[in-house]
Design a protein around this motif. Structure first.
Motif, short mmCIF file in Angstrom:
data_model
loop_
_atom_site.label_atom_id
_atom_site.label_comp_id
_atom_site.label_asym_id
_atom_site.label_seq_id
_atom_site.Cartn_x
_atom_site.Cartn_y
_atom_site.Cartn_z
N ASN A 163 87.20 31.58 34.59
CA ASN A 163 87.61 32.81 35.25
C ASN A 163 87.29 32.68 36.74
N PRO A 164 88.28 32.68 37.63
CA PRO A 164 88.03 32.47 39.06
C PRO A 164 87.06 33.48 39.66
N GLU A 165 87.17 34.76 39.28
CA GLU A 165 86.30 35.78 39.83
C GLU A 165 84.86 35.59 39.35
N THR A 166 84.71 35.22 38.08
CA THR A 166 83.38 34.95 37.55
C THR A 166 82.77 33.75 38.25
N SER A 167 83.57 32.71 38.46
CA SER A 167 83.10 31.52 39.16
C SER A 167 82.67 31.86 40.59
N ARG A 168 83.41 32.73 41.25
CA ARG A 168 83.08 33.14 42.62
C ARG A 168 81.74 33.88 42.65
N MET A 169 81.51 34.75 41.67
CA MET A 169 80.24 35.47 41.59
C MET A 169 79.09 34.51 41.31
N ALA A 170 79.32 33.54 40.42
CA ALA A 170 78.27 32.58 40.07
C ALA A 170 77.83 31.78 41.30
N GLU A 171 78.78 31.35 42.09
CA GLU A 171 78.45 30.59 43.29
C GLU A 171 77.75 31.47 44.33
N ALA A 172 78.20 32.73 44.44
CA ALA A 172 77.60 33.63 45.42
C ALA A 172 76.15 33.96 45.09
N PHE A 173 75.79 33.94 43.81
CA PHE A 173 74.44 34.32 43.41
C PHE A 173 73.39 33.42 44.06
N GLY A 174 73.71 32.13 44.16
CA GLY A 174 72.80 31.22 44.85
C GLY A 174 71.71 30.62 44.00
N ALA A 175 71.81 30.67 42.66
CA ALA A 175 70.82 30.02 41.80
C ALA A 175 70.96 28.50 41.91
N PRO A 176 69.89 27.76 41.68
CA PRO A 176 69.99 26.30 41.81
C PRO A 176 70.88 25.65 40.75
N ILE A 177 71.05 26.33 39.60
CA ILE A 177 71.82 25.77 38.49
C ILE A 177 72.89 26.76 38.06
N ILE A 178 74.10 26.27 37.82
CA ILE A 178 75.16 27.05 37.19
C ILE A 178 75.59 26.29 35.94
N ILE A 179 75.56 26.98 34.80
CA ILE A 179 75.95 26.34 33.53
C ILE A 179 77.21 27.00 33.01
N ASN A 180 78.19 26.18 32.73
CA ASN A 180 79.43 26.68 32.13
C ASN A 180 79.15 26.94 30.65
N ALA A 181 78.83 28.18 30.33
CA ALA A 181 78.38 28.54 28.98
C ALA A 181 79.46 29.31 28.25
N GLY A 182 79.70 28.92 27.01
CA GLY A 182 80.67 29.61 26.17
C GLY A 182 80.20 31.00 25.79
N LEU A 183 81.11 31.79 25.26
CA LEU A 183 80.82 33.17 24.90
C LEU A 183 80.37 33.26 23.44
N ARG A 184 79.35 34.07 23.17
CA ARG A 184 78.85 34.26 21.82
C ARG A 184 79.36 35.59 21.27
N GLU A 185 79.88 35.53 20.05
CA GLU A 185 80.44 36.73 19.43
C GLU A 185 79.38 37.83 19.35
N GLY A 186 79.76 39.03 19.74
CA GLY A 186 78.87 40.18 19.67
C GLY A 186 78.01 40.37 20.90
N SER A 187 78.07 39.44 21.85
CA SER A 187 77.24 39.58 23.05
C SER A 187 77.89 40.50 24.06
N LEU A 188 77.09 41.04 24.95
CA LEU A 188 77.62 41.87 26.02
C LEU A 188 78.60 41.07 26.86
N ARG A 189 78.28 39.81 27.13
CA ARG A 189 79.13 39.00 27.98
C ARG A 189 80.50 38.76 27.33
N ALA A 190 80.51 38.54 26.02
CA ALA A 190 81.78 38.32 25.32
C ALA A 190 82.62 39.58 25.33
N TYR A 191 81.98 40.75 25.12
CA TYR A 191 82.74 41.99 25.14
C TYR A 191 83.30 42.26 26.53
N ALA A 192 82.47 42.06 27.56
CA ALA A 192 82.94 42.28 28.93
C ALA A 192 84.12 41.36 29.25
#
Length: 283
Positions: free
Chosen positions: A129-158
């Protein structure tokens, strides 16, 4: 009810409502609540453009009893989108969905490591997701992990609603980790600036490109015994490097040690803090 309350700050316009969720959906993860407290007190919010929703505690049951779960042992972060007539977890997820998440555009979800496990500050996101990727880079954490979505999680629903969401991980359950708390607050403010919710910082520090990982995995104990870790959080390792050694505490004369070696090259992003391990434990 305490778990239905949240804080809202509204600026001069409302075209970018950013929802910040402090990860007390898991009641033993405490850093997110402190991040929310510091965020709401930050002077930058005096010039807020849009609406900030901050939720310091969602799973009040787990918060009080120092546990990840609800009283029925359900994981609230596997209960979304929930229902009005289901289990306690389903009802709480439904309330949070309708009162908070459905009002958000982008979202930042705050976590720590599990109990007795520490995480290096990191962002987990679906980077396709380009917008998600843009937010991830903007956050500035040392590590970004391309993580799959887990059923029932807040992130998957969003994601199903096309709400860009990133997950911040840092520190350990039940403990404050100052490094992770500061990184979280700084990262959220950075994302808000990227979304034009805040004015650009006048004292922008030098940013380093994050390490982007496409996968992650645990190294497991080859034997039972006492673990002495060698590799620190954030350490760069090559395949075959020794991460730690395991010895038998009951046999002081044998002195046999079992090395824990890296099966892949990469970075150490999580680590168990308990020296006593059983064969097969995630280290």
């Amino acid at each position: 009810m305490a778990h239905r309350k949240f804080f809202s700050l509204t600026g001069v316009q409302n075209h970018h409502p950013l929802k910040i969720l402090a990860k007390l959906i898991h009641g033993d993860e405490r850093n997110g609540g402190e991040m929310s407290r510091r965020l709401l007190r930050h002077s930058s919010l005096n010039r807020l453009n849009g609406t900030l929703l901050a939720v310091p505690v969602v799973n009040v049951f787990g918060f009080i009893h120092k546990t990840r779960y609800l009283p029925d042992r359900r994981d609230l972060n596997r209960s979304f989108p929930g229902s009005e007539t289901g289990s306690l977890g389903a009802r709480m997820a439904w309330q949070f969905k309708t009162q908070v998440l459905d009002r958000a555009t982008p979202a930042v979800d705050l976590h720590t490591g599990a109990i007795h496990r520490a995480n290096l500050p990191q962002i987990r996101a679906e980077l396709k997701n380009p917008e998600t990727s843009r937010m991830a880079e903007a956050f500035g954490a040392p590590i970004i992990i391309n993580a799959g979505l887990r059923e029932g999680s807040l992130r998957a629903y969003a994601d199903s609603l096309e709400i860009p969401v990133i997950t911040f991980e840092g520190g350990e359950a039940l403990r404050f980790d100052e490094l992770s708390i500061r990184a979280g607050v700084r990262g959220i403010l950075s994302v808000m600036r990227k979304l034009a919710m805040l004015t650009p910082s006048k004292s922008a520090s030098k940013r380093h490109d994050p390490f982007v990982a496409r996968s992650s995995s645990w190294e497991r104990a080859p034997e039972s015994g006492i673990l002495r870790s060698v590799a620190a959080l954030g350490a760069k390792v090559s395949k075959g490097d020794i991460l730690g050694v395991i010895s038998d505490p009951s046999d002081l004369f044998d002195q046999t040690e079992y090395p824990v070696t890296a099966q892949y090259s990469g970075l150490v992003i999580g680590r168990s803090n308990i020296p006593l391990v059983n064969e097969g434990d995630a280290l």
